[in-house]
Design a protein around this motif. Structure first.
Motif, mmCIF file in Angstrom:
data_model
loop_
_atom_site.group_PDB
_atom_site.id
_atom_site.type_symbol
_atom_site.label_atom_id
_atom_site.label_comp_id
_atom_site.label_asym_id
_atom_site.label_seq_id
_atom_site.Cartn_x
_atom_site.Cartn_y
_atom_site.Cartn_z
ATOM 1 N N GLU A 86 42.152 -39.983 16.837
ATOM 2 C CA GLU A 86 40.999 -39.299 16.256
ATOM 3 C C GLU A 86 41.074 -37.795 16.507
ATOM 4 O O GLU A 86 40.731 -36.993 15.630
ATOM 5 C CB GLU A 86 39.700 -39.866 16.823
ATOM 6 C CG GLU A 86 39.405 -41.278 16.363
ATOM 7 C CD GLU A 86 38.292 -41.940 17.142
ATOM 8 O OE1 GLU A 86 37.642 -42.816 16.551
ATOM 9 O OE2 GLU A 86 38.076 -41.603 18.330
ATOM 10 N N HIS A 87 41.539 -37.401 17.696
ATOM 11 C CA HIS A 87 41.709 -35.980 17.988
ATOM 12 C C HIS A 87 42.782 -35.360 17.096
ATOM 13 O O HIS A 87 42.650 -34.216 16.673
ATOM 14 C CB HIS A 87 42.071 -35.762 19.464
ATOM 15 C CG HIS A 87 40.902 -35.844 20.384
ATOM 16 N ND1 HIS A 87 39.860 -34.935 20.349
ATOM 17 C CD2 HIS A 87 40.594 -36.713 21.369
ATOM 18 C CE1 HIS A 87 38.972 -35.248 21.272
ATOM 19 N NE2 HIS A 87 39.388 -36.331 21.902
ATOM 20 N N LYS A 109 42.304 -31.432 10.485
ATOM 21 C CA LYS A 109 41.185 -31.013 9.627
ATOM 22 C C LYS A 109 40.743 -29.592 9.973
ATOM 23 O O LYS A 109 40.557 -28.751 9.088
ATOM 24 C CB LYS A 109 40.018 -31.982 9.804
ATOM 25 C CG LYS A 109 38.805 -31.647 8.981
ATOM 26 C CD LYS A 109 37.690 -32.643 9.230
ATOM 27 C CE LYS A 109 36.371 -32.000 8.955
ATOM 28 N NZ LYS A 109 35.299 -32.533 9.738
ATOM 29 N N ASN A 110 40.592 -29.296 11.270
ATOM 30 C CA ASN A 110 40.145 -27.962 11.684
ATOM 31 C C ASN A 110 41.171 -26.883 11.335
ATOM 32 O O ASN A 110 40.805 -25.800 10.868
ATOM 33 C CB ASN A 110 39.857 -27.930 13.187
ATOM 34 C CG ASN A 110 38.626 -28.720 13.547
ATOM 35 O OD1 ASN A 110 37.778 -29.000 12.703
ATOM 36 N ND2 ASN A 110 38.519 -29.107 14.804
ATOM 37 N N GLU A 161 41.170 -34.761 13.735
ATOM 38 C CA GLU A 161 40.220 -33.659 13.847
ATOM 39 C C GLU A 161 40.955 -32.314 13.927
ATOM 40 O O GLU A 161 40.552 -31.334 13.289
ATOM 41 C CB GLU A 161 39.346 -33.851 15.085
ATOM 42 C CG GLU A 161 38.307 -32.773 15.268
ATOM 43 C CD GLU A 161 37.486 -32.962 16.533
ATOM 44 O OE1 GLU A 161 36.612 -32.116 16.766
ATOM 45 O OE2 GLU A 161 37.741 -33.919 17.287
#
Length: 109
Positions: free
Chosen positions: A6-7, A13-14, A10
């Motif tokens: 999940e990290h 995406k960031n 993320e």
């Protein structure tokens, strides 16, 4: 708390939102580990390349092996970011004494 996977999503995406071209790369490792390569053009000819390694816990021996893997897999890069739940004191000292490494602390399930 989120999982490493999940990290990774993320982070991608960031970075993409901030104008980087970010994508995952496979690296063989005995435990769960994720690698993201991020590129961005600063000027017409200059590219910034950052390698993010997501790992649960990072000790100095793992760091040495990770650096060797990165050197063998990627031809050029400007910095290596180790993203982990915990770091040993020796890893902190090593990262503090070189400009090539950055440490990012996250909470991992």
């Amino acid at each position: 708390m989120a999982t490493l996977k999940e990290h990774e999503q993320e982070l991608i995406k960031n970075l993409t939102t901030d104008g980087w071209r970010a994508r995952p790369h496979e690296i063989e490792w005995p435990q769960e580990l994720y690698c993201v390569k991020a590129k961005r053009r600063v000027y017409i000819l200059l590219k910034r390349i950052h390698i993010y390694i997501l790992i649960k816990n990072c000790n100095y021996e793992d760091l040495e092996k990770i650096v060797e893997l990165i050197k063998s897999k990627f031809r050029t890069y400007h910095s290596i970011w180790i993203v982990a739940d915990s770091f040993t004191e020796k890893v902190h000292e090593f990262a503090h004494n070189t400009q090539l490494f950055g440490l990012i602390k996250i909470n991992v399930d």
